[in-house]
Scaffold this motif. Structure first.
Motif, mmCIF file in Angstrom:
data_model
loop_
_atom_site.group_PDB
_atom_site.id
_atom_site.type_symbol
_atom_site.label_atom_id
_atom_site.label_comp_id
_atom_site.label_asym_id
_atom_site.label_seq_id
_atom_site.Cartn_x
_atom_site.Cartn_y
_atom_site.Cartn_z
ATOM 1 N N GLY A 32 0.793 -1.221 0.000
ATOM 2 C CA GLY A 32 0.000 0.000 0.000
ATOM 3 C C GLY A 32 0.822 1.266 0.000
ATOM 4 O O GLY A 32 0.292 2.362 0.109
ATOM 5 N N GLY A 33 2.156 1.138 -0.157
ATOM 6 C CA GLY A 33 3.016 2.314 -0.099
ATOM 7 C C GLY A 33 2.675 3.328 -1.169
ATOM 8 O O GLY A 33 2.650 4.528 -0.910
ATOM 9 N N MET B 1 8.371 -14.931 0.210
ATOM 10 C CA MET B 1 7.264 -14.003 0.503
ATOM 11 C C MET B 1 7.774 -12.830 1.316
ATOM 12 O O MET B 1 8.516 -12.992 2.274
ATOM 13 N N ALA B 2 7.384 -11.675 0.915
ATOM 14 C CA ALA B 2 7.882 -10.495 1.597
ATOM 15 C C ALA B 2 7.426 -10.456 3.053
ATOM 16 O O ALA B 2 8.156 -10.058 3.932
ATOM 17 N N HIS B 3 6.232 -10.861 3.321
ATOM 18 C CA HIS B 3 5.694 -10.832 4.679
ATOM 19 C C HIS B 3 5.023 -12.168 4.938
ATOM 20 O O HIS B 3 4.189 -12.594 4.201
ATOM 21 N N GLY B 4 5.369 -12.734 5.983
ATOM 22 C CA GLY B 4 4.637 -13.945 6.323
ATOM 23 C C GLY B 4 5.424 -15.208 6.165
ATOM 24 O O GLY B 4 5.035 -16.254 6.664
ATOM 25 N N GLY B 5 6.548 -15.179 5.501
ATOM 26 C CA GLY B 5 7.399 -16.351 5.427
ATOM 27 C C GLY B 5 7.026 -17.304 4.333
ATOM 28 O O GLY B 5 5.938 -17.303 3.795
ATOM 29 N N THR B 6 8.015 -18.143 4.042
ATOM 30 C CA THR B 6 7.865 -19.064 2.927
ATOM 31 C C THR B 6 6.725 -20.047 3.122
ATOM 32 O O THR B 6 5.880 -20.223 2.254
ATOM 33 N N ARG B 129 -6.602 -3.795 -3.030
ATOM 34 C CA ARG B 129 -7.431 -3.814 -1.815
ATOM 35 C C ARG B 129 -8.880 -3.456 -2.109
ATOM 36 O O ARG B 129 -9.775 -3.829 -1.373
ATOM 37 N N ASP B 130 -9.087 -2.694 -3.148
ATOM 38 C CA ASP B 130 -10.455 -2.304 -3.517
ATOM 39 C C ASP B 130 -10.400 -1.706 -4.916
ATOM 40 O O ASP B 130 -9.339 -1.659 -5.530
ATOM 41 N N MET B 131 -11.537 -1.222 -5.382
ATOM 42 C CA MET B 131 -11.571 -0.496 -6.649
ATOM 43 C C MET B 131 -10.843 0.839 -6.494
ATOM 44 O O MET B 131 -10.661 1.325 -5.367
ATOM 45 N N GLU B 548 -1.578 -7.953 6.066
ATOM 46 C CA GLU B 548 -0.593 -6.875 6.140
ATOM 47 C C GLU B 548 -0.183 -6.354 4.773
ATOM 48 O O GLU B 548 -0.003 -5.167 4.567
ATOM 49 N N ALA B 549 0.049 -7.254 3.853
ATOM 50 C CA ALA B 549 0.559 -6.824 2.550
ATOM 51 C C ALA B 549 -0.208 -7.514 1.443
ATOM 52 O O ALA B 549 -0.720 -8.619 1.614
#
Lengths: 214, 592
Positions: A32-33, B1-6, B129-131, B548-549
């Motif tokens: 979201g940056g 994965m950037a967040h959350g681990g493999t 995340r949305d339109m 989170e991401a």
């Protein structure tokens, strides 16, 4: 691991080897940056889509106008001279809108706001002028049912006036937006979109006026 | 994965608090929501209610057509004005024809596909995340019930609903009752709503894609919905212009189209069909995208010819604007122009055939799991072939002159635009229901629903081609008044009975839908072991879709039964990076 250009951000983004059909990666970075930037780009694009859709609708009117004007019995009435003044008012509003856009780009918020307010007044004057022109024609007995040219006059000027009124709504939003927290770039981007639309309705009017005079 | 681990990436876990705060009040959360998923469900449910209304009108029409002249005291008791004396009132019949077509084309198929599925799938499948414009999205939805209200109000004004058919041809539509004006206003508002929706679909697809989601990795559903929005952008303004002029004719005394005042009714046809033919593709393209997705996921096989599928979507969309004249072959068109429109019409068969062969190639030697969703997708291919072939026949001007305005045309367009698109809607609902509501639909009821619907549709619309060949005109109330149509009485009985079976089958669907929504077994995150991004989100996804991401995309969406994958991995979702894949042996990647 290949390094490919990161698209709009201009930074390299590491993308692992993809399967068939892969090899891209020009989307937004996650997290979201730059969501704000993406929405700003989307707003500019949306403005142009609106311009395209309105243009297409008036192309529909135009095609009917051209076909009908080639038919026997077509009679063009003299347009109210007030339309020339209204044209000048709308042109002036576009000039002032441009001043507002440039002031916003420089960060001169108050100046931009004043220019937007003046644009709004000129826009209202244009719509009032168009209504006066309709009343003049009606007083002269030229109602929409009198001739096809008259019908097109009311249809085209009326539909255009509605779009100008929509633009006035956008101007009011722009004035409100200038007062909201945000960077100069964000305010400028917002005003640039409004300016695009406002200049468009200006150009559209010149086109319609020429068509009705033709 | 950037967040959350493999491991989390492989398993599809998402951790942490939701990124966006969810509105807590009932009104902001479920009624005036700006969440694309809620708006999608609002569109979908409203359109299904409208399908029930449109379908009910069709049943009434089939009552009349199956047994013209017969008295129906029960129907008189229920609808005394429509069935005065037990027999259907002709004005009501023609109003029912108009409203059935309008409701099914605009308020059901277009809305379910371009309102429901586009809203649900585009942000989820591109990792947004949305339109881009959530408030505009909400406004575009709420314009929809306003439009419905105008259309349905026409039943209750003096003279009733307009009897012009959904094409509202002039001069009849210039002379119709007040209901016609309401119909035109309804259509104008609906076009505005669709344009506002289209702005969101186009800008969201172009600007809000997550990292790695290049155009060559877009799921075919997103491709189809994106191109559909572009087609709408070019097509809807033509109908808006035309309907505005017709409103002027009706209430302003102008004569843009009315020949009595020197107007040109053919102009209406040009403007209407410049919109009307692309509208066919506005309905069918999203269904094509859904079917491609469902066949690959349930067949455990990559979509055959992905690039050609995308190319054919673009080609069909482009050609759809060059064929409107084939609806007007019988309007006195010059033979040269007729030949040009014939050529462009037949040219559409090429990309359509490419898509069909690619679906068949995708099905061929697949490990198809015959779920309700996949059955509907396969059924779509069948209906598309049948309807497409009859379209080639009608694309020839000399043949069309005979078949024009006969039941052959009714059979053709119901196959291609009505039934095929309907099957796309059902395939999509059965496939994405677990993600929408976090529960599973009943598969057995789904399969019963499929078979009854499939047989009902063939029983209803296939014989219509024979009615047309026998010369039975469409939009005819009392065909029994014509002696030469006496031979097709049995066919009309069969069609009506099939239509009732078809209609009754939908009650099974309605039960399954609403029961499963609240009482169905809880759905896993990825029950079909599919590859597209929406299956990475929880079921149903939270406000803001991702925790989170947003997910990162590493490959195309159709990596099913991959040859070089670790043992036991039969699919590799778009969000799984290579290192995670290497440690995933023994587990089904992305499954949970």
């Amino acid at each position: 691991m290949p390094v490919i250009p990161g698209g709009r951000a201009g930074e390299p983004v590491r993308i692992p080897p993809g399967g068939p059909g892969g090899g891209g990666g020009n989307g937004r970075a996650p997290g979201g940056g730059d969501e704000e930037a993406a929405r700003a780009r989307a707003a500019t694009m949306a403005t142009w889509i609106v311009v395209a859709a309105v243009t297409l609708m008036f192309m529909g009117f135009t095609s009917t106008y051209v076909v009908r004007s080639a038919e026997p019995g077509w009679a063009r009435q003299d347009l109210p001279s007030l339309l020339w003044w209204n044209t000048a008012v709308l042109l002036a509003s576009s000039v002032i809108m441009e001043v507002a856009r440039r002031r916003a780009a420089r960060g001169a918020v108050q100046g931009a706001r004043r220019a937007l307010a003046l644009t709004l007044v000129l826009g209202a004057a244009f719509v009032a002028g168009q209504v006066t022109a309709w009343l003049q024609w009606l007083a002269a007995g030229i109602a929409a049912a009198v001739s096809t040219h008259a019908a097109f006059f009311y249809l085209l000027t009326g539909t255009h006036a509605v779009h100008v009124a929509g633009g006035m709504g956008a101007l009011i939003y722009g004035m409100w937006r200038l007062g909201r927290p945000g960077t100069t770039a964000q305010r400028a981007a917002s005003l640039a979109n409004i300016a695009t639309y406002w200049h468009f309705v200006d150009v559209l009017w010149i086109y319609l006026f020429a068509l009705l005079l033709w | 994965m950037a967040h959350g681990g493999t491991q989390a990436a492989v398993a599809g876990h998402a951790t942490g608090a939701a990124h966006h705060h969810e509105p807590q009040s009932f009104w902001r959360r479920y009624i005036f929501s700006t969440d694309h998923k809620i708006i999608a469900i609002q569109y979908l449910l409203t359109s299904l209610v409208m399908a029930a209304v449109g379908g009910f009108l069709a049943m009434l029409m089939r009552v009349q057509l199956g047994w013209p002249g017969k008295e129906w005291p029960l129907l008189e008791a229920i609808m005394p004005n429509a069935f005065k004396g037990g027999q259907m009132n002709p004005d009501f019949y023609y109003g029912a024809i108009t409203m059935h077509g309008t409701i099914m084309v605009f308020f059901f198929l277009t809305t379910a596909l371009s309102g429901g599925f586009a809203n649900f799938l585009i942000p989820l499948q591109i990792g947004a995340r949305d339109m881009a414009f959530p408030v505009l999205n909400m406004l575009s939805f709420w314009a929809f019930p306003v439009s419905i209200a105008f259309a349905l109000a026409s039943f209750f004004v003096q003279g009733g609903a307009p009897g012009t058919g959904w094409t509202a041809y002039v001069p009849l539509s210039d002379r119709e009752t007040a209901g016609q004006t309401l119909w035109l206003i309804s259509v104008f508002i609906l076009m505005l709503a669709f344009l506002a929706g289209g702005i969101n679909y186009i800008t969201t697809t172009l600007n809000m894609r997550t990292k790695g989601m290049s155009f060559s990795r877009l799921p075919l559903t997103v491709w189809a919905l994106f191109v559909t929005a572009l087609v709408g952008l070019f097509a809807f303004p033509a109908l808006m212009a035309a309907s505005l002029m017709l409103i002027f004719d009706r209430v302003g005394g102008t004569h843009f189209f009315d020949p009595a005042g020197g107007g040109d009714p053919i102009l209406w046809q040009h403007l209407f069909w410049f919109f009307g033919h692309p509208e066919v593709y506005i309905v069918i393209l999203p269904a094509m995208g859904i079917v491609s997705e469902v066949l690959a996921a349930h067949g455990r096989k990559p979509v055959f010819g992905y690039k050609y599928m995308v190319g054919s979507i673009l080609t069909i969309a482009g050609l759809s604007f060059l064929v409107w004249g084939h609806h007007m072959f019988s309007s006195g068109m010059s033979p040269t122009l007729g030949s040009i429109f014939m050529a462009t019409t037949l040219a559409i068969a090429i990309p359509s055939a490419i898509k069909t062969f690619n679906w068949l190639a995708t099905i061929y030697r697949s490990k198809m799991r015959f779920t309700a969703a996949s059955l509907y997708a396969i059924g779509f291919v069948s209906l598309f072939i049948t309807g497409g072939l009859t379209g080639i026949i009608l694309g020839n001007p000399s043949v069309d002159l005979y078949f024009h305005d006969t039941y052959f045309v009714v059979g053709h367009f119901h196959f291609i635009m009505g039934a095929a698109a309907l099957f796309g809607v059902f395939a999509g609902i059965y496939h994405w229901f677990p993600k929408m509501f976090g529960r599973m639909m009943n598969e057995r009821l789904g399969k019963i629903h499929f078979w009854l619907t499939f047989l009902g549709i063939y029983g209803t619309f296939f014989p219509m081609h024979f009615l047309g060949t026998a010369g039975m005109p469409r939009r005819i109330y009392n065909w029994d008044a014509y002696q030469f149509l006496g031979d097709v009485a049995t066919l009309n009985h069969v069609i009506s009975i099939s239509a009732f079976v078809l209609g009754a089958a939908q009650l099974i669907f309605a039960y399954n839908l609403f029961y499963s929504m609240f009482r169905g077994p809880k759905a896993e995150r990825n029950p079909w072991q599919a590859n597209t991004l929406e299956w990475w989100a929880p079921s149903p996804p939270p406000h803001g879709n991702w925790d989170e991401a947003e997910p990162v995309v590493y490959r195309w969406p159709y990596e099913y039964s991959p040859k070089d994958a670790p043992e036991g991995v039969d699919h590799i979702p778009q969000w799984v990076p290579e290192p995670a894949l290497a440690t995933a042996g023994g587990d089904r990647a992305g499954s949970r």
